[in-house]
Design a protein around this motif. Structure first.
Motif, mmCIF file in Angstrom:
data_model
loop_
_atom_site.group_PDB
_atom_site.id
_atom_site.type_symbol
_atom_site.label_atom_id
_atom_site.label_comp_id
_atom_site.label_asym_id
_atom_site.label_seq_id
_atom_site.Cartn_x
_atom_site.Cartn_y
_atom_site.Cartn_z
ATOM 1 N N MET A 76 -1.679 -8.957 -14.648
ATOM 2 C CA MET A 76 -2.198 -8.343 -13.429
ATOM 3 C C MET A 76 -3.270 -7.304 -13.734
ATOM 4 O O MET A 76 -3.250 -6.655 -14.779
ATOM 5 C CB MET A 76 -1.062 -7.725 -12.623
ATOM 6 C CG MET A 76 -0.035 -8.739 -12.141
ATOM 7 S SD MET A 76 1.198 -8.038 -11.017
ATOM 8 C CE MET A 76 0.162 -7.659 -9.577
ATOM 9 N N ARG A 77 -4.170 -7.160 -12.777
ATOM 10 C CA ARG A 77 -5.267 -6.210 -12.899
ATOM 11 C C ARG A 77 -5.672 -5.750 -11.504
ATOM 12 O O ARG A 77 -5.998 -6.565 -10.642
ATOM 13 C CB ARG A 77 -6.456 -6.867 -13.599
ATOM 14 C CG ARG A 77 -7.700 -6.001 -13.693
ATOM 15 C CD ARG A 77 -8.853 -6.843 -14.213
ATOM 16 N NE ARG A 77 -10.028 -6.051 -14.485
ATOM 17 C CZ ARG A 77 -11.215 -6.568 -14.809
ATOM 18 N NH1 ARG A 77 -11.353 -7.883 -14.909
ATOM 19 N NH2 ARG A 77 -12.256 -5.790 -15.037
ATOM 20 N N CYS A 126 -1.620 -1.398 -12.394
ATOM 21 C CA CYS A 126 -2.141 -2.732 -12.064
ATOM 22 C C CYS A 126 -1.401 -3.375 -10.898
ATOM 23 O O CYS A 126 -1.852 -4.388 -10.361
ATOM 24 C CB CYS A 126 -2.087 -3.648 -13.282
ATOM 25 S SG CYS A 126 -0.406 -4.146 -13.753
ATOM 26 N N GLY A 127 -0.242 -2.826 -10.518
ATOM 27 C CA GLY A 127 0.511 -3.370 -9.390
ATOM 28 C C GLY A 127 1.769 -4.124 -9.760
ATOM 29 O O GLY A 127 2.490 -4.613 -8.890
ATOM 30 N N LYS A 128 2.096 -4.180 -11.046
ATOM 31 C CA LYS A 128 3.254 -4.989 -11.457
ATOM 32 C C LYS A 128 4.572 -4.391 -10.972
ATOM 33 O O LYS A 128 5.426 -5.112 -10.444
ATOM 34 C CB LYS A 128 3.255 -5.170 -12.974
ATOM 35 C CG LYS A 128 3.301 -3.905 -13.803
ATOM 36 C CD LYS A 128 3.136 -4.202 -15.285
ATOM 37 C CE LYS A 128 3.326 -2.940 -16.131
ATOM 38 N NZ LYS A 128 2.305 -1.913 -15.836
ATOM 39 N N SER A 129 4.771 -3.087 -11.156
ATOM 40 C CA SER A 129 6.020 -2.460 -10.707
ATOM 41 C C SER A 129 6.092 -2.407 -9.182
ATOM 42 O O SER A 129 7.168 -2.537 -8.594
ATOM 43 C CB SER A 129 6.146 -1.047 -11.287
ATOM 44 O OG SER A 129 6.376 -1.102 -12.682
ATOM 45 N N THR A 130 4.950 -2.242 -8.542
ATOM 46 C CA THR A 130 4.907 -2.248 -7.081
ATOM 47 C C THR A 130 5.339 -3.609 -6.543
ATOM 48 O O THR A 130 6.109 -3.703 -5.571
ATOM 49 C CB THR A 130 3.484 -1.922 -6.591
ATOM 50 O OG1 THR A 130 3.115 -0.624 -7.075
ATOM 51 C CG2 THR A 130 3.410 -1.926 -5.077
ATOM 52 N N ALA A 136 0.828 -1.202 0.000
ATOM 53 C CA ALA A 136 0.000 0.000 0.000
ATOM 54 C C ALA A 136 0.863 1.252 0.000
ATOM 55 O O ALA A 136 1.985 1.268 0.520
ATOM 56 C CB ALA A 136 -0.924 0.003 1.218
ATOM 57 N N TYR A 137 0.324 2.295 -0.618
ATOM 58 C CA TYR A 137 0.899 3.636 -0.548
ATOM 59 C C TYR A 137 -0.034 4.462 0.323
ATOM 60 O O TYR A 137 -1.092 4.904 -0.116
ATOM 61 C CB TYR A 137 1.013 4.254 -1.947
ATOM 62 C CG TYR A 137 1.947 3.505 -2.869
ATOM 63 C CD1 TYR A 137 3.312 3.724 -2.837
ATOM 64 C CD2 TYR A 137 1.447 2.569 -3.784
ATOM 65 C CE1 TYR A 137 4.178 3.040 -3.691
ATOM 66 C CE2 TYR A 137 2.302 1.887 -4.640
ATOM 67 C CZ TYR A 137 3.661 2.126 -4.587
ATOM 68 O OH TYR A 137 4.513 1.445 -5.432
ATOM 69 N N GLY A 138 0.344 4.625 1.580
ATOM 70 C CA GLY A 138 -0.558 5.281 2.509
ATOM 71 C C GLY A 138 -1.798 4.426 2.709
ATOM 72 O O GLY A 138 -1.724 3.242 3.038
ATOM 73 N N LYS A 139 -2.966 5.015 2.459
ATOM 74 C CA LYS A 139 -4.221 4.274 2.602
ATOM 75 C C LYS A 139 -4.658 3.596 1.306
ATOM 76 O O LYS A 139 -5.679 2.906 1.280
ATOM 77 C CB LYS A 139 -5.319 5.218 3.096
ATOM 78 C CG LYS A 139 -5.077 5.764 4.499
ATOM 79 C CD LYS A 139 -6.238 6.642 4.947
ATOM 80 C CE LYS A 139 -6.005 7.155 6.362
ATOM 81 N NZ LYS A 139 -7.126 8.013 6.825
ATOM 82 N N THR A 140 -3.890 3.806 0.248
ATOM 83 C CA THR A 140 -4.243 3.219 -1.046
ATOM 84 C C THR A 140 -3.565 1.869 -1.212
ATOM 85 O O THR A 140 -2.336 1.777 -1.257
ATOM 86 C CB THR A 140 -3.815 4.144 -2.201
ATOM 87 O OG1 THR A 140 -4.451 5.418 -2.043
ATOM 88 C CG2 THR A 140 -4.212 3.540 -3.541
ATOM 89 N N VAL A 141 -4.357 0.825 -1.303
ATOM 90 C CA VAL A 141 -3.826 -0.526 -1.481
ATOM 91 C C VAL A 141 -3.543 -0.751 -2.958
ATOM 92 O O VAL A 141 -4.429 -0.656 -3.805
ATOM 93 C CB VAL A 141 -4.816 -1.587 -0.966
ATOM 94 C CG1 VAL A 141 -4.278 -2.991 -1.238
ATOM 95 C CG2 VAL A 141 -5.061 -1.397 0.532
ATOM 96 N N ALA A 142 -2.280 -1.051 -3.281
ATOM 97 C CA ALA A 142 -1.872 -1.267 -4.674
ATOM 98 C C ALA A 142 -1.877 -2.735 -5.051
ATOM 99 O O ALA A 142 -2.146 -3.092 -6.201
ATOM 100 C CB ALA A 142 -0.478 -0.673 -4.908
ATOM 101 N N VAL A 143 -1.550 -3.599 -4.104
ATOM 102 C CA VAL A 143 -1.534 -5.051 -4.309
ATOM 103 C C VAL A 143 -2.109 -5.684 -3.056
ATOM 104 O O VAL A 143 -1.745 -5.305 -1.946
ATOM 105 C CB VAL A 143 -0.098 -5.574 -4.542
ATOM 106 C CG1 VAL A 143 -0.072 -7.094 -4.596
ATOM 107 C CG2 VAL A 143 0.481 -4.994 -5.826
#
Length: 319
Positions: A206-207, A41-45, A13-20
């Protein structure tokens, strides 16, 4: 398949935003995995987490049997190749490749650097500055710099995106050669389906921070599981099948000039060996290709077309 790299319930997550969220992925030793998908989509994360550049809020990362979830990047034995090359402009090619080895006071430094340059075909460029190299050559230096550190896993973040079309193809082939010769485990991040299909042993599509579909390039190309997967991998005509799923056709699978359906040409483009058409029809928008040598259709022209069932991919769901 034994797990050489394992992501277990990984949430990022980035702060409160869940990326994966809750990602599970197993990678075998010597495998080249491609994380494929659109921006966001979360691939680089996911790749950054494997590298140790961000800490998961849940889950764990295991490399070669060792839990590295809380270890810093320098302790993970992971190499990272960026799209921007990240070379030191004031150092020669030799010194760029030697940089990490010098920090570790590695034995046999010269032999390792020379071997690394030979692996990527840059032996004769050892004394040059990065500014005197082409983009493809600079990317090879970045690759050699990571390889000489003998990482357990090599991560490549959109490494070809800054190259022109011809260099992209050359570097794609170079990466394939290096990976097969060294047997190194690679995780390759890209939004380009052609790169993923050409390079990967397996593709992870990924999506929205999750895995939409995973399989060999042949499986992903021929048998997408959803409307999203089909659209992303090049099936441009997607229609419901009446049972909650759908049927998808690539442009080349649509037959123009005959068939039970009628459409009107809304758009046309010359694309070298083929002509591309967009049709409006009662079924919806249809995208089709014909060989460039076929008689061209004009915008506004009515044309018959067929959607052969045997040339369609069946989708389990449309979303």
């Amino acid at each position: 398949m034994s797990d050489y790299v394992a992501l277990d319930g990984l949430t990022l997550a980035y702060g409160k935003t869940v990326a994966v969220e809750g990602l599970d992925l197993s990678i075998a030793k010597g495998e080249l995995i491609t994380l494929l998908g659109p921006s966001g989509c979360g691939k680089s994360t996911t790749m950054r987490a494997i590298a140790g550049l961000m800490t998961p809020s849940a889950g764990r990362i295991v490399i070669d049997g060792r839990d590295v979830t809380r270890l810093p990047p320098s302790k993970r034995e992971v190499g990272l190749v960026f799209q921007s090359y990240a070379l030191f402009p004031h150092l020669t090619v030799y010194e760029n490749v030697a940089f990490g080895l010098r920090l570790k006071s590695a034995p046999d430094l010269d032999a390792k650097v020379r071997d690394g340059l030979a692996t990527v075909g840059l032996t004769e460029f050892a004394d040059r500055a990065p500014r005197d190299l082409s983009g493809g050559q600079q990317q090879r230096v970045a690759l050699a710099r990571s390889l000489v550190m003998e990482p357990k896993v090599l991560l490549l973040d959109e490494p070809l995106s800054n190259l022109d079309a011809r260099l992209r193809l050359e570097m794609r082939m170079e990466l394939q050669r290096v990976q097969k010769e060294t047997g190194i485990t690679m995780v390759f991040v890209t939004h380009d389906q052609a790169e993923a299909l050409a390079l990967a042993d397996r593709i992870v599509l990924m999506r929205d921070g999750a895995i939409e579909q995973m399989g060999t390039p042949e499986e992903i190309y021929s048998a997408p599981v959803s409307g999203f997967a089909a659209d992303f991998i090049g099936f441009e005509t997607i229609l419901p099948d009446g049972a909650g799923g759908g049927l998808a056709w690539r442009p080349g699978a649509v037959v123009l000039g005959s068939g039970p359906n009628q459409g009107t040409v809304r758009g046309t483009a010359f694309a070298g060996e083929r002509r591309e058409y967009i049709l409006d029809s009662p079924l919806g928008t249809i995208k089709a290709d014909t060989p460039a040598g076929a008689a061209p259709l004009e915008i506004g022209q009515s044309v018959a077309f067929d959607l052969p069932r045997e040339r369609a991919a069946h989708l389990a769901r449309l979303d």
